[in-house]
Motif scaffolding. Sequence first.
Motif, PDB file in Angstrom:
ATOM      1  N   VAL A 247      20.164  52.090  76.988  1.00  0.00           N
ATOM      2  CA  VAL A 247      19.931  51.230  75.833  1.00  0.00           C
ATOM      3  C   VAL A 247      18.453  51.298  75.468  1.00  0.00           C
ATOM      4  N   LEU A 248      18.175  51.654  74.213  1.00  0.00           N
ATOM      5  CA  LEU A 248      16.791  51.797  73.765  1.00  0.00           C
ATOM      6  C   LEU A 248      16.212  50.479  73.265  1.00  0.00           C
ATOM      7  N   ALA A 249      17.059  49.664  72.645  1.00  0.00           N
ATOM      8  CA  ALA A 249      16.569  48.401  72.087  1.00  0.00           C
ATOM      9  C   ALA A 249      17.721  47.443  71.895  1.00  0.00           C
ATOM     10  N   VAL A 250      17.423  46.159  71.988  1.00  0.00           N
ATOM     11  CA  VAL A 250      18.403  45.109  71.759  1.00  0.00           C
ATOM     12  C   VAL A 250      17.801  44.097  70.789  1.00  0.00           C
ATOM     13  N   GLU A 251      18.569  43.780  69.745  1.00  0.00           N
ATOM     14  CA  GLU A 251      18.108  42.812  68.752  1.00  0.00           C
ATOM     15  C   GLU A 251      19.112  41.679  68.617  1.00  0.00           C
ATOM     16  N   THR A 252      18.621  40.472  68.416  1.00  0.00           N
ATOM     17  CA  THR A 252      19.471  39.323  68.143  1.00  0.00           C
ATOM     18  C   THR A 252      19.140  38.789  66.763  1.00  0.00           C
ATOM     19  N   PRO A 253      20.103  38.188  66.094  1.00  0.00           N
ATOM     20  CA  PRO A 253      19.850  37.664  64.737  1.00  0.00           C
ATOM     21  C   PRO A 253      18.754  36.613  64.739  1.00  0.00           C
TER      22      PRO A 253
END
Length: 253
Positions: A247-253
């Motif tokens: 996983v390169l990146a994780v974003e949340t709203p």
Amino acid sequence: MKKWLGVALLVLAPVLAAGSFLKSREFKSLEPTARRAIVLVAKSREARPRLARYPGWTAGAEQDDGAVWHVWFEREDEWLGEAYVDLDTKEVRDVYLPVDPTPAERARILPQLRRLVARDAEVQALLEDPADWDEEIEYDKWDDVWYVRYWRGEDAVGVRIARDEGRWRVEDVFDPLAFDAEQERRRARDRAVRIAYASEQVGELLEPYDGWKAYAEPDAEGRWTVSFATPEKTILTALVDLTGGRVLAVETP
């Protein structure tokens, strides 16, 4: 949390067990019950020889239901598989740690596959003489199936060979040119979701939620965008690198 279950049926010779992870600071920093769950799975008859093929593996564990714990394995952010263990009964079940065959296993299996294909009436009707065709044989460890493909100019014949009660059998005869693109997309999508789900950061963000679903779309070459959402909202979006299995990146709203 959502579970990914499966059974890898490839027969493996017993080999040396648990790796250095069980002696590492990372392992010793886990809480005692999680450590016990990991040890029971890692040293089980089903998981031990498979893990031996992945030097440098690491593991995580979380309580699933009562005494049942979910244990997963990774190597440098590459998802390797999972299993469940009942700490009361010490029963290890649903072990899913697929591996590719060794050269020796492949050498033993390929003649069996060729004999099986040679006896199939539909394949023989299409090929007439297999010697006139180029042959390609591949194993899909995630689905535990073999693909035998024949090529001659613009013509192609594909054979899917799967297990039936422990024995290989011809499951399907198909046109590889029409089948491969959709199959590869589906396989890539499933792997992207598995990699995202196995990420510790993603797991922590999903923990408070039930009834979520995963959605995945290809992004740049070799990358997928995986979203986890409930009917009410998107929980998170992960950018997954399939080539590196991470996983390169994780974003949340």
